[in-house]
Design a protein around this motif. Structure first.
Motif, PDB file in Angstrom:
ATOM      1  N   VAL A 155     -28.091 -37.550  12.679  1.00 25.28           N
ATOM      2  CA  VAL A 155     -29.498 -37.152  12.811  1.00 25.28           C
ATOM      3  C   VAL A 155     -29.644 -36.481  14.184  1.00 25.28           C
ATOM      4  CG1 VAL A 155     -30.135 -39.489  13.634  1.00 25.28           C
ATOM      5  CG2 VAL A 155     -31.920 -37.975  12.760  1.00 25.28           C
ATOM      6  N   GLU A 156     -30.402 -35.397  14.235  1.00 25.82           N
ATOM      7  CA  GLU A 156     -30.646 -34.711  15.514  1.00 25.82           C
ATOM      8  C   GLU A 156     -32.035 -35.118  15.990  1.00 25.82           C
ATOM      9  OE1 GLU A 156     -30.699 -30.386  15.342  1.00 25.82           O
ATOM     10  OE2 GLU A 156     -30.589 -30.209  17.526  1.00 25.82           O
ATOM     11  N   ILE A 157     -32.074 -35.876  17.066  1.00 26.00           N
ATOM     12  CA  ILE A 157     -33.344 -36.458  17.507  1.00 26.00           C
ATOM     13  C   ILE A 157     -33.930 -35.661  18.681  1.00 26.00           C
ATOM     14  CG2 ILE A 157     -34.486 -38.564  18.320  1.00 26.00           C
ATOM     15  CD1 ILE A 157     -32.360 -40.196  16.952  1.00 26.00           C
ATOM     16  N   ILE A 166     -35.393 -32.013  24.712  1.00 28.06           N
ATOM     17  CA  ILE A 166     -33.986 -31.731  24.448  1.00 28.06           C
ATOM     18  C   ILE A 166     -33.591 -32.408  23.126  1.00 28.06           C
ATOM     19  CG2 ILE A 166     -33.467 -31.587  26.944  1.00 28.06           C
ATOM     20  CD1 ILE A 166     -31.564 -33.980  26.337  1.00 28.06           C
ATOM     21  N   HIS A 167     -32.508 -31.944  22.541  1.00 27.83           N
ATOM     22  CA  HIS A 167     -32.052 -32.483  21.255  1.00 27.83           C
ATOM     23  C   HIS A 167     -30.774 -33.286  21.441  1.00 27.83           C
ATOM     24  CE1 HIS A 167     -34.318 -29.234  18.715  1.00 27.83           C
ATOM     25  NE2 HIS A 167     -35.121 -30.096  19.325  1.00 27.83           N
ATOM     26  N   VAL A 168     -30.766 -34.484  20.862  1.00 37.33           N
ATOM     27  CA  VAL A 168     -29.564 -35.304  20.889  1.00 37.33           C
ATOM     28  C   VAL A 168     -29.075 -35.503  19.462  1.00 37.33           C
ATOM     29  CG1 VAL A 168     -28.625 -37.579  21.431  1.00 37.33           C
ATOM     30  CG2 VAL A 168     -30.162 -36.464  23.037  1.00 37.33           C
ATOM     31  N   LEU A 212     -26.788 -25.318  26.412  1.00 32.35           N
ATOM     32  CA  LEU A 212     -27.213 -24.096  27.116  1.00 32.35           C
ATOM     33  C   LEU A 212     -28.499 -23.499  26.553  1.00 32.35           C
ATOM     34  CD1 LEU A 212     -23.739 -22.425  27.740  1.00 32.35           C
ATOM     35  CD2 LEU A 212     -25.064 -23.973  29.205  1.00 32.35           C
ATOM     36  N   ARG A 213     -29.024 -24.111  25.484  1.00 36.00           N
ATOM     37  CA  ARG A 213     -30.238 -23.543  24.896  1.00 36.00           C
ATOM     38  C   ARG A 213     -31.507 -23.959  25.641  1.00 36.00           C
ATOM     39  NH1 ARG A 213     -30.554 -24.274  18.617  1.00 36.00           N
ATOM     40  NH2 ARG A 213     -28.340 -23.772  18.682  1.00 36.00           N
ATOM     41  N   TYR A 214     -31.381 -24.901  26.576  1.00 36.36           N
ATOM     42  CA  TYR A 214     -32.581 -25.354  27.299  1.00 36.36           C
ATOM     43  C   TYR A 214     -32.875 -24.476  28.505  1.00 36.36           C
ATOM     44  CZ  TYR A 214     -30.915 -29.165  24.413  1.00 36.36           C
ATOM     45  OH  TYR A 214     -30.431 -29.889  23.354  1.00 36.36           O
TER      46      TYR A 214
HETATM   47 MN    MN Z   1     -31.465 -28.368  18.017  1.00 41.25          MN
END
Ligand code: MN
Ligand code: AMP
Ligand code: MN
Ligand code: MN
Length: 274
Positions: free
Chosen positions: A63-65, A74-76, A192-194
């Motif tokens: 799951v991407e939280i 941010i996504h974990v 690197l998307r942040y």
């Molecule tokens: Mn994402």
């Protein structure tokens, strides 16, 4: 060499394929290991697990939280979770409600831009599923308010634009605890998307490490070789495990399931640990 993709989406969140069709596609791409990592929901995992058996693919339950670190989202990616974990489901239930509230606010804001029934139109794109900005972006394209997804985001849905509403997510350190309680390993998605400065990225990695984080995504479909090298170096500096994933959402786009550059040899792959 194993073909591995540890980041993908189905229509349980903002992808367009059913979990079964995603696994069918993974079979066609000759993947050995696939992680389904829908945003903030585990609803697709059961169907995915059944289809994985048919196609003889090892499915990693993920799951991407979405979470907050230093006031930013941010996504974990959580890999190898037990989806029956009460702690995990408690968080995801809260997130569904938070997303619903946010989706309504986005709808109200878009109405003010002259887009009628914005919430209902976006809602109808995913029945009673989890509503994301991607659904809004698709709705805006379908109703001729933007020429493509990229323009939808740029015109309406990103920070500073008229349909932007910040998500009220849980804090990174708390999300890590929840993932660990569910037996999963926390991985920072697409670092690197942040668009952080190097200093900030280093602070994120060092705090993530202290909170108990396990790894980072070194390889993404969108990364060029220089970016991959840069992330591989940081990954080893912080003694993280390395992950790789396409972040596939739907067919026909620039990103294809399983099509990712190889992981640099210097990195320790996370999939040997799962
Ligand atoms: Mn994402
Ligand atoms: P949300 O979690 O509701 O804020 O939605 C975030 C999702 O929007 C991401 O997971 C991406 O799939 C998608 N997204 C964000 N920015 C863009 C963009 N510029 N173009 C296409 N999709 C995007
Ligand atoms: Mn997405
Ligand atoms: Mn993703």
């Amino acid at each position: 060499m194993l073909k591995v993709d540890l980041h993908s989406h189905s229509y349980a969140s903002d992808g367009t394929l059913s979990p079964s069709d995603l696994l069918l596609r993974a079979g066609k791409q000759k993947l050995d290991i696939l992680a389904l990592t829908d945003h903030d929901t585990t609803e697709g995992l059961e169907e995915a697990a059944d289809a994985a058996k048919t196609h003889r693919i090892k499915l990693i339950k993920g799951v991407e939280i979405s979470c907050i670190w230093n006031k930013s989202t941010i996504h974990v990616v959580a890999l190898g979770i037990d989806k029956s974990s009460f702690t995990l489901q408690k968080l995801l239930t809260k997130m569904y409600a938070a997303r619903e509230q946010r989706a309504k606010k986005i709808g109200d804001k878009l109405e003010k831009q002259g887009i009628t029934d914005a919430y209902q139109k976006a809602r109808s794109m995913c029945k009673d599923g989890l509503l994301t900005r991607t659904h809004y972006a698709r709705m805006l394209v379908d109703n001729n308010h933007a020429k493509d997804m990229k323009q939808s985001f740029k015109k309406y849905l990103t920070k500073g634009k008229p349909g932007f509403v910040k998500g009220k997510w849980a804090e990174l350190k708390d999300v890590i605890k929840v993932i660990q309680a569910a037996g999963g390993v926390p991985i920072i998605a697409h670092p690197l998307r942040y668009k952080m400065t190097n200093t900030k990225l280093n602070t994120l990695f060092s705090e993530f490490k202290n909170f108990g984080g396990t790894g980072i995504e070194v390889v993404n479909a969108g990364n060029n070789p220089d970016k991959t090298k840069f992330l591989a170096r940081l990954c080893n500096e912080y003694d993280f495990f390395a992950s790789q994933g396409s972040d596939f959402h739907s067919p026909g786009g620039f990103i294809e399931l399983g099509k990712i550059p190889p992981l640099p040899n210097s990195c320790r792959p996370i999939w040997n640990q799962l």
